[in-house]
Design a protein around this motif. Structure first.
Motif, short mmCIF file in Angstrom:
data_model
loop_
_atom_site.label_atom_id
_atom_site.label_comp_id
_atom_site.label_asym_id
_atom_site.label_seq_id
_atom_site.Cartn_x
_atom_site.Cartn_y
_atom_site.Cartn_z
N LEU A 129 0.82 -1.21 0.00
CA LEU A 129 0.00 0.00 0.00
C LEU A 129 0.85 1.26 0.00
O LEU A 129 0.55 2.23 -0.71
N ALA A 130 1.93 1.26 0.80
CA ALA A 130 2.81 2.44 0.84
C ALA A 130 3.47 2.67 -0.51
O ALA A 130 3.57 3.81 -0.99
N ALA A 131 3.92 1.58 -1.13
CA ALA A 131 4.54 1.68 -2.45
C ALA A 131 3.53 2.18 -3.49
O ALA A 131 3.84 3.07 -4.30
N ALA A 132 2.33 1.63 -3.45
CA ALA A 132 1.30 2.02 -4.41
C ALA A 132 0.89 3.48 -4.22
O ALA A 132 0.76 4.24 -5.19
N LEU A 133 0.72 3.89 -2.96
CA LEU A 133 0.29 5.26 -2.68
C LEU A 133 1.36 6.28 -3.10
O LEU A 133 1.07 7.24 -3.81
N GLY A 134 2.61 6.07 -2.65
CA GLY A 134 3.68 7.00 -2.99
C GLY A 134 3.90 7.10 -4.48
O GLY A 134 4.07 8.20 -5.03
N THR A 135 3.89 5.95 -5.16
CA THR A 135 4.12 5.93 -6.61
C THR A 135 2.96 6.59 -7.35
O THR A 135 3.17 7.30 -8.34
N ALA A 136 1.73 6.37 -6.88
CA ALA A 136 0.56 6.99 -7.52
C ALA A 136 0.60 8.51 -7.37
O ALA A 136 0.27 9.24 -8.32
N ILE A 137 1.00 9.00 -6.21
CA ILE A 137 1.11 10.45 -6.02
C ILE A 137 2.19 11.02 -6.94
O ILE A 137 2.02 12.07 -7.56
N MET A 138 3.33 10.30 -7.03
CA MET A 138 4.40 10.73 -7.93
C MET A 138 3.87 10.80 -9.37
O MET A 138 4.22 11.71 -10.12
N ALA A 139 3.02 9.85 -9.73
CA ALA A 139 2.47 9.80 -11.09
C ALA A 139 1.48 10.93 -11.34
O ALA A 139 1.58 11.64 -12.35
#
Length: 430
Positions: free
Chosen positions: A56-66
């Motif tokens: 979840l942390a990886a998905a959230l951080g990466t989605a915000i970066m995107a």
């Protein structure tokens, strides 16, 4: 819609290229969903809950970066920082993991503040280049000794501190083979080399009867055992200020270096060599750190493996969005993560160590006042089994050597302040 939102044509790319780049980046860093819970569960944290928090942390951080920064850069809990969390803070200092999560959460808040008020540039610019390279290399060496220990290649010895382990143990031999496989595949530019190496060792281990197969798919585990369990009050004590500083400090340079390095390779820097939308990118990281701590994982950071995606044409946030979706999909493979033994993840740690120690090559070896503190920084981390102590050795030795050598002009006020704070910390709070 994707074209207009991510400005694909403007960046010379298309949907197909971005999707392929996203899969490529994901394959190079997918190992973290296995390795991170394996490391953090040593503290007593629930493996399945950490697995979910990692995804979840990886998905959230990466989605915000995107979606906010529009960069092809993926985030996930950082290697090195998870080792510091487990082996130095919890196991070494005897700090409960809940309190350690509180320290991670606070470091994320501090990171957010310095990103908003442009303090980040002032801090980064004040730190000597040689120490930046040395910290990266030292974290690599720290990972290496943890990997060798987990693999059984080195063991403790009452007379020599360390000695070689049992080279007849099939688990040790499998770990060594895994490292060879990863390096060979990486040399041949095979995407996903790390996860291939880890899974190969796991498969051989199962076939030899050294470990058991737990399955591949299962319902998403509960995150409740670690969700919102951070102890903020405990983390605010004076004894943990140094810990918060290390979480903040290592992630600061890790993220900044990765953002600039990957963007440079992808041709995303402006004509002045600076990164447009830097504040947004750093916001993605700081939000991911605080959210990750709340869910139950150590600091999240930008991954240098993102360069694999940019190498095949990834140029926008669509690449990162694909990575985020794939991390969410990982939530259903928790049995596979539990199947992987520690000696199978050790080769991954060793390979990441190889990548990180490259920083030593950038040090100015002709200037002893630069190289000596850098070596002290890098070497102290594995030998004191502490990233924090390594950073302390580096700043203190840098300041003292420069003063004794009469090189006062090289010392910026921030270096003296940081060195002084480490002296106080070591003298009164160690």
């Amino acid at each position: 819609m994707l074209e207009s939102f991510f400005k694909l044509k403007e960046h010379g790319t298309d949907v197909k290229t971005e999707v392929i780049a996203g899969f490529t980046t994901f394959l190079t860093m997918a190992y973290i969903v296995i390795v991170n819970p394996a490391i953090l569960s040593i503290t007593g944290m629930d493996f399945n809950a950490v697995f979910v928090a990692t995804c979840l942390a990886a998905a959230l951080g990466t989605a915000i970066m995107a979606l906010v920064a529009n960069y092809p850069i993926a985030l996930a809990p950082g290697m090195g920082l998870n080792a510091y969390f487990t082996f130095t803070v919890v196991k070494g200092m005897g700090i409960p993991w809940e309190t350690a999560l509180g320290a991670v959460f606070i470091s994320g808040i501090v990171f957010l503040a310095v990103s908003l008020f442009k303090v980040r540039e002032a801090i980064v610019n004040a730190i000597p280049q040689s120490l930046k390279f040395a910290i990266s290399a030292g974290v690599g060496l720290f990972l290496a000794i943890i990997a060798l220990k987990n693999a059984g290649v080195v063991v403790d010895h009452p007379a020599t501190l360390l000695t070689m382990g049992n080279m007849h143990d099939p688990k040790v031999l499998l770990a060594i083979l895994g490292f060879f496989i990863i390096v060979a595949l990486e040399y041949r530019k095979v995407h996903g080399s790390i996860i291939i190496g880890v899974l190969t060792v796991t498969a051989l281990s199962i076939m030899l009867g050294l470990s058991s197969f737990e399955g591949i798919f299962a319902p998403v585990p509960s995150i409740e055992p670690t969700f919102m369990k951070m102890d903020l009050e405990g983390a605010m004590t004076a004894g943990l200020l140094g810990v918060i500083f290390v979480f903040f400090f290592v992630d600061l340079f890790d993220t900044t270096g990765t953002l600039v390095g990957v963007s440079h390779r992808a041709g995303l820097l402006d004509k002045d060599g600076k990164l447009p939308r830097l504040k947004r990118a750093l916001m993605a990281d700081s939000v991911a750190i605080t959210a990750g701590a709340a869910m139950g994982t150590s600091s999240t950071t930008a991954y240098i493996e993102s360069a694999a995606g940019t190498a095949v044409g990834g140029r926008t946030g669509l690449t990162a969005l694909v990575v985020a979706i794939l991390f969410l999909a990982c939530l259903w493979i928790s049995p596979l993560a539990k199947t992987v033994p520690a000696y199978a993840t050790a080769p991954a740690l060793c390979y990441v160590a190889v990548l990180m120690t490259r920083g030593l090559a950038e040090i100015n070896w002709d200037d002893l006042t630069e190289s000596a503190p850098a070596v002290m920084t890098a070497v102290a981390m594995p030998f004191t089994f502490s990233i924090a102590d390594g950073i302390a050795f580096g700043f203190i030795s840098y300041a003292v050597i420069k003063i004794l050598a009469g090189r006062f002009a090289d010392l910026k006020p921030a270096v003296l302040v940081i060195a002084g704070l480490w002296v106080v910390k070591l003298a009164f709070f160690h």
